[in-house]
Write an enzyme that holds these catalytic residues in place. Structure first.
Site, PDB file in Angstrom:
ATOM      1  N   GLY A 108     -57.267  63.416 -12.688  1.00 46.42           N
ATOM      2  CA  GLY A 108     -56.919  64.085 -11.438  1.00 46.42           C
ATOM      3  C   GLY A 108     -56.168  65.381 -11.647  1.00 46.42           C
ATOM      4  O   GLY A 108     -56.208  66.274 -10.793  1.00 46.42           O
TER       5      GLY A 108
ATOM      6  N   GLU B   5     -61.811  59.323 -17.590  1.00 46.93           N
ATOM      7  CA  GLU B   5     -61.983  58.096 -16.812  1.00 46.93           C
ATOM      8  C   GLU B   5     -62.993  57.121 -17.408  1.00 46.93           C
ATOM      9  O   GLU B   5     -62.853  55.899 -17.268  1.00 46.93           O
ATOM     10  CB  GLU B   5     -62.391  58.449 -15.377  1.00 46.93           C
ATOM     11  CG  GLU B   5     -61.287  59.029 -14.525  1.00 46.93           C
ATOM     12  CD  GLU B   5     -61.096  60.526 -14.693  1.00 46.93           C
ATOM     13  OE1 GLU B   5     -60.321  61.126 -13.937  1.00 46.93           O
ATOM     14  OE2 GLU B   5     -61.738  61.115 -15.608  1.00 46.93           O
TER      15      GLU B   5
ATOM     16  N   GLU C 287     -58.857  67.845 -12.037  1.00 46.79           N
ATOM     17  CA  GLU C 287     -59.572  67.969 -10.764  1.00 46.79           C
ATOM     18  C   GLU C 287     -58.779  68.810  -9.768  1.00 46.79           C
ATOM     19  O   GLU C 287     -59.349  69.633  -9.043  1.00 46.79           O
ATOM     20  CB  GLU C 287     -59.868  66.574 -10.203  1.00 46.79           C
ATOM     21  CG  GLU C 287     -60.944  65.858 -11.014  1.00 46.79           C
ATOM     22  CD  GLU C 287     -61.179  64.423 -10.590  1.00 46.79           C
ATOM     23  OE1 GLU C 287     -62.346  64.023 -10.470  1.00 46.79           O
ATOM     24  OE2 GLU C 287     -60.179  63.693 -10.389  1.00 46.79           O
TER      25      GLU C 287
ATOM     26  N   ALA D 160     -53.527  60.316 -12.102  1.00 45.54           N
ATOM     27  CA  ALA D 160     -53.007  59.375 -11.114  1.00 45.54           C
ATOM     28  C   ALA D 160     -51.634  58.842 -11.515  1.00 45.54           C
ATOM     29  O   ALA D 160     -51.264  58.829 -12.688  1.00 45.54           O
ATOM     30  CB  ALA D 160     -53.986  58.218 -10.936  1.00 45.54           C
TER      31      ALA D 160
END
Length: 306
Positions: free
Chosen positions: A102, A125, A105, A61
């Site tokens: 992310g 996370e 991901e 992020a």
């Protein structure tokens, strides 16, 4: 522009470059979706390669957007992932360096992945009290197996790509130019019919229920009063017990529960906090590389099931 495209013999190489960690801010997300759509519409493009600028794929992020409307403004991270998976042309992710949160991901959304051997891959996370919110708890178990996914997600520790070379996560691991290797790989799969997606795989484990029983007890004992590790495990369990979309709903519910249960919200980001994010990524990478050099495999959070 944080996203730019070059064409190499029918392969569109899409590079996103947003220092210090190639975070997925709104400009990067928008640029990626636009570049993918433009490449689909371009008849001269046979396949795509997506990579990060500099020495890092992505740290996840964009911290500068935390607690701002831009964080969820369309296209959000789920929209980027959906655009990659829906592409009618092959997309090869060139993981040129660290891919965390992310970043991993997004990489797992690609049809194929080529990684640098020393690139660190992880979903950290849990270390900030939440769980992966972009499908990581559903895709990673399908890609690396249930046990490895539990250890990676519940501990939050990244793993060098070389240790995951024999899993379904990576199609090729290289020591040299990752982008060049990904372009060559893309040429080989251009024109292929049905494109593979991690979301379509089933979770591989010989005794999943037995392992999950052990994992529940172990994680509960080690996590103490902190809810994130058990919420991570609940979402990972759904990857084995439920269809993909239902598992995603479990992940989303757990993510929202953890975010909204936090009494204090993060302060607005500053230039110093952005620098700290880059420094934390580098420190995480350094620790993981030290562990990797000391052992051929990461120390498990949950012991292997009998």
């Amino acid at each position: 522009m944080p996203v730019h495209t070059t064409l190499e013999n029918g392969i569109a190489v899409i590079t996103f470059d947003h220092p210090p960690v190639n975070g997925f801010g709104l400009a990067v997300r928008s640029g990626l979706v636009e570049a993918i759509q433009a490449s689909i519409e371009d008849a001269t493009v046979k396949a795509m390669v997506i990579t990060g600028g500099g020495k890092m794929f992505s740290g996840g992020a964009d911290i500068t957007e935390f607690n701002t409307p831009r964080a969820e403004q369309a296209p959000n991270l789920h929209d980027v992932i959906a655009a990659i998976e829906a592409s009618s042309k092959p997309i090869v992710m060139a993981i040129n360096g660290t891919a965390l949160g992310g970043g991993l991901e997004v990489a797992m959304a690609g049809h194929y992945r080529v990684a640098a051997r020393d690139a660190l891959l992880g979903l950290p996370e849990v270390k900030i009290g939440i769980l992966p919110g972009g499908g990581g708890t559903q895709r990673l178990p399908r890609a690396v197996g249930l046990e490895a996914a539990v250890n990676m997600i519940v501990s939050g520790e990244p793993v060098p790509a070389g240790q995951l070379a024999d899993t379904r996560l990576l199609d090729k691991v290289v020591d040299a130019d990752v982008v060049a290797a990904a372009v060559a790989f893309a040429k080989g799969v251009a024109g292929d019919g049905e494109l593979p997606l991690i979301r379509d795989l089933t979770v591989d484990h010989a005794n999943a229920e037995g392992f999950l029983d052990v994992a529940r007890n172990t994680v509960a004992a080690m996590a103490g009063p902190y809810p994130a590790p058990m919420k991570c495990l609940e979402a990972i369990e759904a990857s084995f017990q439920k269809p993909f979309d239902e598992g995603m709903a479990v992940e989303r519910a757990g993510f929202i529960s953890l975010v909204t249960s936090t009494e204090s919200k993060a302060l607005p980001p500053t230039a110093a906090s952005v620098r700290r994010q880059g420094r934390r990524c580098r420190e995480t990478c350094s620790r993981a590389k030290s562990k990797a050099s000391a052992s051929s495999a990461p120390a498990p959070w949950v012991a292997a099931s009998p």
